[in-house]
Scaffold this active site. Structure first.
Site, short mmCIF file in Angstrom:
data_model
loop_
_atom_site.label_atom_id
_atom_site.label_comp_id
_atom_site.label_asym_id
_atom_site.label_seq_id
_atom_site.Cartn_x
_atom_site.Cartn_y
_atom_site.Cartn_z
N LYS A 1 0.85 -1.19 0.00
CA LYS A 1 0.00 0.00 0.00
C LYS A 1 0.89 1.25 0.00
O LYS A 1 1.92 1.27 -0.64
CB LYS A 1 -0.96 -0.05 1.19
CG LYS A 1 -1.89 -1.28 1.16
CD LYS A 1 -2.81 -1.32 2.35
CE LYS A 1 -3.72 -2.54 2.31
NZ LYS A 1 -3.02 -3.78 2.64
N ASP B 1 -4.79 -8.78 8.59
CA ASP B 1 -6.08 -8.24 9.04
C ASP B 1 -7.26 -9.16 8.69
O ASP B 1 -8.25 -9.20 9.41
CB ASP B 1 -6.31 -6.83 8.51
CG ASP B 1 -6.05 -6.68 7.03
OD1 ASP B 1 -5.53 -7.62 6.40
OD2 ASP B 1 -6.35 -5.60 6.47
#
Length: 465
Positions: A177, A213
C-alpha cells in the site's frame, strides 16, 4: 402536433442522431467492464489453479497467490480471557487497542482504542523511523490508559504479505500500500518492533502474535459464529483467509488438523492469467501506481483504486467529446481527486446532488453529464463486486471440497468500508457467490473492531497452548 412537426425537422433529427450515437459510444466503452457468468466461472477456475499452486511445495515460491501459513490452528472456543495490547496498522494510520477478554457465562470482549495518523515522511522513510513512530504511539497510549508499567501480551495486525516461521515470527515479503519504509522487506517484523521498543526504553511487551487483518476479522467473527471459516477484507485493499486442512499445506511439516491460510488474494493475476478481462483503464491505473505489475486483482476491486479507474474512464470520455463538453474538466487530470467514497454517494444521491459532488471537485456538469458519471460508477462497482464475489466463491468451494460434502454451510466474516458503506456492493457480491457457488450456503457477517479484536483473541489462544 406542432411538437411532433418540430421534432421531425432536420435540425432535431440530427440532434437525436447525435444523442443516439453518443449513447452507443458510451455503451461500447463500458461493455469492456461487463462480465458474464461464464467469464466469472473461468476467473474462479483460474483462481483455484493459483491457490493450488500456492499450497504445493514445488510451486509455492513462484505462486502469485501465495497461500501463506499463519500458524493460527483453530478458532476461539469462548474460554479465552485476559488483558492484551493490540496494534492494527492501516494504510495511513495505526490503531492501538487495549482489549479485555472475559470467559464463562458472562464472556465479553471490551475494547479501548486510539488512532494515530502516520506522517507521510515516516511512511516513505526508513524502517527504523516507522517502527520508532509505532513505539512512540504505543507509549502514548499505554500512559493514557495507565498501564505503562505492565508487560502485556501483544498481538500485531500487520496487513502486508509475510512468511510466517511461527505465530509471532513473520518475514515481510513486500509492502503493498502507501507504506514503503526501507530496510523492512525480508526482515522479521517482531524483531523490528522489539528493537524499536528497546531503543525507546520506556516499557516492554511480549509479542505473541503477528497476523494479517483478514485473519483477525475471521477470528472476531468466529468468536460469535463458530461456523465462520473465512475472513475477507474489502476496503482500501482486498484479501481473504480461510481454514485449510494441514495435509494440503505442503510447505508445513504437519498433516493433522487445520491452519488458517492467508491467501494474499490481491496478487491474483500478477502472472497475466486474467489479462483477458482487464481493460486499458486498469492498465493505466496499474502503471501509475506505486507498485506497477503487482496486486492486479486488488487494483480492479479495492477502494484504493476504484476512484482512479472511474477518473481514467471519465478522462477518456471527455477527450472523445462525450462528457463535460464546452465546460472545464481540468480538475479530472489531478490524480486522486475522484475519491472512491464519491461512488457510494453518487449511487445513493439524486442527480441534482450528483452535480453538487462533481462541482465540489471543480467539474461544471449538466444533468446529462451527471447521468453518464452515475452510470460509469455503477458499472465499475458492479464489476468490482462480481470479482470480489468470485474470489469468495473460489475459497468456499475449496472448503466444501475439503469437507467432501455436497452442500456446505459456512459463515464469512467481513470488514471494510466498500462492503459496509456502498449501497449496492454487498448485494452484488453475495448474489455472485450464490450464482457461481450454488452448493455453498454462505452467510456474511460484518464485524466490528474485526482485526484489532481478532488479534487479541489470537494472543489469548496462544497463551492457552
Amino acid at each position: 402536433l406542432l411538437l411532433l412537426l418540430l421534432l421531425r425537422t432536420p435540425r432535431c433529427e440530427s440532434w437525436y442522431e447525435g444523442l443516439a450515437n453518443q449513447r452507443k459510444q458510451i455503451d461500447q466503452l463500458l461493455a469492456a467492464f461487463k462480465l458474464t457468468n461464464d467469464q466469472l466461472l473461468e476467473v474462479m477456475r483460474k483462481l483455484r489453479v493459483e491457490m493450488d499452486r500456492g499450497l504445493k511445495k514445488d510451486t509455492h515460491a513462484s505462486a502469485t497467490v501465495r497461500m501463506l501459513p499463519t500458524y493460527v490452528k483453530r478458532i476461539p472456543s469462548g474460554m479465552e480471557s485476559g488483558k492484551f495490547l493490540a496494534l492494527d496498522l492501516g494504510r495511513t494510520s495505526l490503531r492501538v487497542l487495549l482489549v479485555t477478554i472475559r470467559s464463562g457465562n458472562k464472556r465479553s470482549v471490551r475494547v479501548y482504542n486510539k488512532t494515530y495518523m502516520i506522517p507521510m515522511p515516516v511512511m516513505q522513510g526508513t524502517g527504523e523511523e516507522l517502527f520508532d513512530y509505532i513505539v512512540e504511539c504505543i507509549a502514548t497510549f499505554l500512559e493514557y490508559m495507565g498501564v505503562k508499567g505492565i508487560k502485556l501480551p501483544l498481538g500485531f495486525t500487520f496487513p502486508f504479505p509475510c512468511v510466517h516461521v511461527e505465530l509471532n515470527k513473520a518475514i515481510l515479503i513486500n509492502w503493498t500500500k502507501d507504506i514503503k519504509a526501507t530496510g523492512c522487506e525480508g526482515e522479521d517484523i517482531s524483531v523490528l518492533l522489539k528493537e524499536a521498543i528497546k531503543r525507546n526504553g520506556e516499557f516492554d511487551l511480549d509479542i505473541v502474535a503477528i497476523v494479517n487483518d483478514s485473519v483477525g476479522t475471521m477470528m472476531t467473527c468466529a468468536y460469535d459464529y463458530p461456523k465462520c471459516q473465512v475472513g475477507i477484507i474489502i476496503g482500501t485493499g482486498i484479501n481473504a483467509c480461510y481454514m485449510e486442512d494441514l495435509k494440503n499445506i505442503e510447505i508445513v511439516d504437519e498433516n493433522k488438523g487445520k491452519m488458517c491460510i492467508n491467501t494474499e488474494l490481491g496478487a491474483f493475476g500478477d502472472n497475466g492469467c486474467i489479462d483477458d478481462i482487464r481493460t486499458k483503464f486498469d492498465d493505466k491505473v496499474d502503471k501509475k501506481s506505486i507498485n506497477p505489475g503487482k496486486q492486479k486483482f486488488e487494483k480492479m476491486i479495492s477502494g484504493m483504486y476504484l476512484g482512479e479507474i472511474v477518473r481514467e474512464v471519465l478522462i477518456n470520455m471527455t477527450k472523445q467529446g462525450l462528457l463535460f463538453r464546452d465546460r472545464s474538466s481540468q480538475s479530472l487530470y489531478t490524480k486522486g481527486i475522484f475519491e472512491t467514497n464519491f461512488l457510494s454517494k453518487i449511487e445513493t444521491d439524486q442527480l441534482l446532488q450528483v452535480r453538487g459532488i462533481l462541482r465540489q471537485i471543480g467539474l461544471d456538469s449538466t444533468c446529462d453529464d451527471s447521468v453518464i458519471v452515475k452510470k460509469v460508477c455503477e458499472v465499475l462497482v458492479h464489476r468490482a463486486a462480481q470479482l470480489c464475489g468470485t474470489g469468495v466463491a473460489a475459497v468456499v468451494e475449496k472448503i466444501r471440497e475439503n469437507s467432501h460434502q455436497n452442500q456446505l454451510e459456512v459463515t464469512v466474516g467481513v470488514e471494510g468500508s466498500l462492503y459496509s458503506s456502498h449501497p449496492n456492493f454487498r448485494q452484488i457480491l453475495e448474489s455472485t457467490v450464490k450464482e457461481i457457488a450454488p452448493n455453498c450456503r454462505v452467510t456474511f457477517r460484518l464485524t466490528e473492531d474485526g482485526s484489532g479484536k481478532g488479534v487479541a483473541l489470537i494472543a489469548a489462544m496462544a497463551g492457552e497452548q
